[in-house]
Design a protein around this motif. Sequence first.
Motif, PDB file in Angstrom:
ATOM      1  N   PRO A 147      36.231  49.262  32.364  1.00  0.00           N
ATOM      2  CA  PRO A 147      35.196  48.416  31.441  1.00  0.00           C
ATOM      3  C   PRO A 147      34.694  47.338  32.409  1.00  0.00           C
ATOM      4  O   PRO A 147      33.489  47.055  32.448  1.00  0.00           O
ATOM      5  CB  PRO A 147      35.661  48.155  30.445  1.00  0.00           C
ATOM      6  CG  PRO A 147      37.013  48.932  30.145  1.00  0.00           C
ATOM      7  CD  PRO A 147      37.517  49.469  31.590  1.00  0.00           C
ATOM      8  N   TYR A 148      35.469  46.472  33.260  1.00  0.00           N
ATOM      9  CA  TYR A 148      35.061  45.541  33.892  1.00  0.00           C
ATOM     10  C   TYR A 148      35.993  45.342  35.083  1.00  0.00           C
ATOM     11  O   TYR A 148      37.258  45.637  35.077  1.00  0.00           O
ATOM     12  CB  TYR A 148      35.379  44.046  33.258  1.00  0.00           C
ATOM     13  CG  TYR A 148      34.178  43.998  31.872  1.00  0.00           C
ATOM     14  CD1 TYR A 148      33.021  43.699  32.172  1.00  0.00           C
ATOM     15  CD2 TYR A 148      34.886  44.114  30.765  1.00  0.00           C
ATOM     16  CE1 TYR A 148      32.164  43.580  30.920  1.00  0.00           C
ATOM     17  CE2 TYR A 148      34.113  44.005  29.422  1.00  0.00           C
ATOM     18  CZ  TYR A 148      32.709  43.844  29.751  1.00  0.00           C
ATOM     19  OH  TYR A 148      32.079  43.657  28.620  1.00  0.00           O
ATOM     20  N   VAL A 149      35.357  45.064  36.137  1.00  0.00           N
ATOM     21  CA  VAL A 149      36.025  44.604  37.399  1.00  0.00           C
ATOM     22  C   VAL A 149      35.658  43.345  38.195  1.00  0.00           C
ATOM     23  O   VAL A 149      34.329  43.251  37.979  1.00  0.00           O
ATOM     24  CB  VAL A 149      36.330  45.893  38.354  1.00  0.00           C
ATOM     25  CG1 VAL A 149      36.812  47.064  38.015  1.00  0.00           C
ATOM     26  CG2 VAL A 149      34.799  46.192  39.259  1.00  0.00           C
ATOM     27  N   ILE A 150      36.362  42.675  38.709  1.00  0.00           N
ATOM     28  CA  ILE A 150      35.731  41.592  39.671  1.00  0.00           C
ATOM     29  C   ILE A 150      36.084  41.601  40.800  1.00  0.00           C
ATOM     30  O   ILE A 150      37.311  41.899  41.438  1.00  0.00           O
ATOM     31  CB  ILE A 150      36.532  40.195  39.019  1.00  0.00           C
ATOM     32  CG1 ILE A 150      35.902  39.060  39.571  1.00  0.00           C
ATOM     33  CG2 ILE A 150      37.957  40.219  39.033  1.00  0.00           C
ATOM     34  CD1 ILE A 150      36.341  37.796  38.642  1.00  0.00           C
ATOM     35  N   PHE A 171      45.888  40.238  38.366  1.00  0.00           N
ATOM     36  CA  PHE A 171      45.925  40.248  39.850  1.00  0.00           C
ATOM     37  C   PHE A 171      46.685  41.429  40.376  1.00  0.00           C
ATOM     38  O   PHE A 171      46.557  41.938  41.466  1.00  0.00           O
ATOM     39  CB  PHE A 171      46.215  38.960  40.373  1.00  0.00           C
ATOM     40  CG  PHE A 171      45.105  37.925  40.340  1.00  0.00           C
ATOM     41  CD1 PHE A 171      43.831  38.265  40.309  1.00  0.00           C
ATOM     42  CD2 PHE A 171      45.561  36.630  39.626  1.00  0.00           C
ATOM     43  CE1 PHE A 171      42.600  37.104  40.260  1.00  0.00           C
ATOM     44  CE2 PHE A 171      44.711  35.635  39.495  1.00  0.00           C
ATOM     45  CZ  PHE A 171      43.308  35.823  39.653  1.00  0.00           C
ATOM     46  N   LYS A 172      47.648  41.823  39.531  1.00  0.00           N
ATOM     47  CA  LYS A 172      48.736  42.684  40.272  1.00  0.00           C
ATOM     48  C   LYS A 172      47.912  44.090  40.282  1.00  0.00           C
ATOM     49  O   LYS A 172      48.377  44.744  41.154  1.00  0.00           O
ATOM     50  CB  LYS A 172      49.931  42.708  38.795  1.00  0.00           C
ATOM     51  CG  LYS A 172      51.070  43.656  39.361  1.00  0.00           C
ATOM     52  CD  LYS A 172      51.915  43.972  38.191  1.00  0.00           C
ATOM     53  CE  LYS A 172      53.293  44.485  38.597  1.00  0.00           C
ATOM     54  NZ  LYS A 172      54.335  43.556  38.969  1.00  0.00           N
ATOM     55  N   ARG A 228      50.104  35.637  37.576  1.00  0.00           N
ATOM     56  CA  ARG A 228      49.529  37.245  37.524  1.00  0.00           C
ATOM     57  C   ARG A 228      48.275  37.096  36.990  1.00  0.00           C
ATOM     58  O   ARG A 228      47.411  38.094  37.391  1.00  0.00           O
ATOM     59  CB  ARG A 228      50.416  38.127  36.831  1.00  0.00           C
ATOM     60  CG  ARG A 228      49.868  39.598  36.581  1.00  0.00           C
ATOM     61  CD  ARG A 228      51.187  40.249  35.993  1.00  0.00           C
ATOM     62  NE  ARG A 228      50.588  41.688  35.838  1.00  0.00           N
ATOM     63  CZ  ARG A 228      51.276  42.504  35.134  1.00  0.00           C
ATOM     64  NH1 ARG A 228      52.580  42.389  35.234  1.00  0.00           N
ATOM     65  NH2 ARG A 228      50.685  43.696  35.153  1.00  0.00           N
ATOM     66  N   TYR A 229      47.897  36.388  35.909  1.00  0.00           N
ATOM     67  CA  TYR A 229      46.658  36.662  35.228  1.00  0.00           C
ATOM     68  C   TYR A 229      45.711  35.569  35.088  1.00  0.00           C
ATOM     69  O   TYR A 229      46.248  34.272  35.572  1.00  0.00           O
ATOM     70  CB  TYR A 229      47.069  36.512  33.716  1.00  0.00           C
ATOM     71  CG  TYR A 229      47.939  37.733  33.252  1.00  0.00           C
ATOM     72  CD1 TYR A 229      47.569  39.048  33.556  1.00  0.00           C
ATOM     73  CD2 TYR A 229      49.368  37.621  33.095  1.00  0.00           C
ATOM     74  CE1 TYR A 229      48.433  40.310  33.154  1.00  0.00           C
ATOM     75  CE2 TYR A 229      50.220  38.644  32.904  1.00  0.00           C
ATOM     76  CZ  TYR A 229      49.822  39.908  32.866  1.00  0.00           C
ATOM     77  OH  TYR A 229      50.690  40.921  32.544  1.00  0.00           O
ATOM     78  N   HIS A 230      44.494  35.634  34.805  1.00  0.00           N
ATOM     79  CA  HIS A 230      43.680  34.600  34.864  1.00  0.00           C
ATOM     80  C   HIS A 230      42.655  34.834  33.832  1.00  0.00           C
ATOM     81  O   HIS A 230      41.683  35.968  33.559  1.00  0.00           O
ATOM     82  CB  HIS A 230      42.519  34.786  36.264  1.00  0.00           C
ATOM     83  CG  HIS A 230      41.831  33.323  36.360  1.00  0.00           C
ATOM     84  ND1 HIS A 230      42.181  32.374  37.197  1.00  0.00           N
ATOM     85  CD2 HIS A 230      40.592  33.256  35.894  1.00  0.00           C
ATOM     86  CE1 HIS A 230      41.393  31.293  36.941  1.00  0.00           C
ATOM     87  NE2 HIS A 230      40.037  31.953  36.090  1.00  0.00           N
ATOM     88  N   ALA A 250      37.699  44.145  47.849  1.00  0.00           N
ATOM     89  CA  ALA A 250      38.979  44.300  46.840  1.00  0.00           C
ATOM     90  C   ALA A 250      38.337  43.754  45.517  1.00  0.00           C
ATOM     91  O   ALA A 250      37.681  42.881  45.212  1.00  0.00           O
ATOM     92  CB  ALA A 250      39.850  43.134  47.431  1.00  0.00           C
ATOM     93  N   VAL A 251      38.846  44.641  44.374  1.00  0.00           N
ATOM     94  CA  VAL A 251      38.612  44.266  42.954  1.00  0.00           C
ATOM     95  C   VAL A 251      39.732  44.312  42.286  1.00  0.00           C
ATOM     96  O   VAL A 251      40.717  44.864  42.648  1.00  0.00           O
ATOM     97  CB  VAL A 251      37.539  45.125  42.471  1.00  0.00           C
ATOM     98  CG1 VAL A 251      36.044  45.282  43.335  1.00  0.00           C
ATOM     99  CG2 VAL A 251      37.985  46.536  42.208  1.00  0.00           C
ATOM    100  N   ALA A 252      39.742  43.631  41.118  1.00  0.00           N
ATOM    101  CA  ALA A 252      40.853  43.582  40.122  1.00  0.00           C
ATOM    102  C   ALA A 252      40.436  44.000  38.813  1.00  0.00           C
ATOM    103  O   ALA A 252      38.944  43.910  38.308  1.00  0.00           O
ATOM    104  CB  ALA A 252      41.494  42.339  40.204  1.00  0.00           C
TER     105      ALA A 252
END
Lengths: 176, 58
Positions: free
Chosen positions: A36-39, A128-129, A110-112, A67-69
């Motif tokens: 659905p979404y990547v950054i 981020f993992k 690990r999270y944002h 690089a995406v998460a």
Amino acid sequence: LNLEKIYQCDIFENIEVIESLDINGSKLDIKKIIFPYVICLNQSCDLENDFNADPDKNKNSKLLHLAVAPVFLFEKFLIGQHWGDIFDNGTPINRGKTDGKSIINNEVPRYHYLKFPDSDMPELIIDFKHFFSINRNFLYNNISKRHCSMDDLFRENISQRFSNYISRIGLPEHFI
Amino acid sequence: MEDFIKLDLPKLTNNEINISVQNKQVPIRIESSYELSPIIKNISEENSTVESRENLSM
């Protein structure tokens, strides 16, 4: 803002990632995941140099992959169902209790957690993992799927937290 | 200071993407299978080189 350029921490929606291509007899089997979404997590300077590179003169500045998460809906994350059918459900998290508050306050490396002022933007969370790479040209060809760009301060915050997370050193629990 | 800038984007047209837009709550795995054409089938079965691919396409 150059609309033709990808910036650090741009969020894209509905990004397809090929998991596998297998030839079985006369059939080609393709597995892909639509996120659905990547950054995008690349450094701004790398993205800038890649975008501006003259392909005939400056080949070392080009990027092959970005690089995406994955970015998840926070409400799905809280109930542990943010991976859908891909992974088993996670442990539910209560946003009002210590573990939920820690995540919302971005105290868990690990999270944002992201909350936007626009009411049509849901609360989101970056994991981020699970960062992965995606073909640079593929993402540029899908630049119309860009959902939003971040302001500088927020980009740097995310980038710094990502770099801190991937540079962490895991120590054994029991020392000898 | 605005913390993000929203962009005006064209509407998506791909059917498959439209499906995912409707359900864009969680990642979705899609598995699909395609019948290979005889030429590609020959290449895959024989583990052919680029040279043989050129021969087949001639």
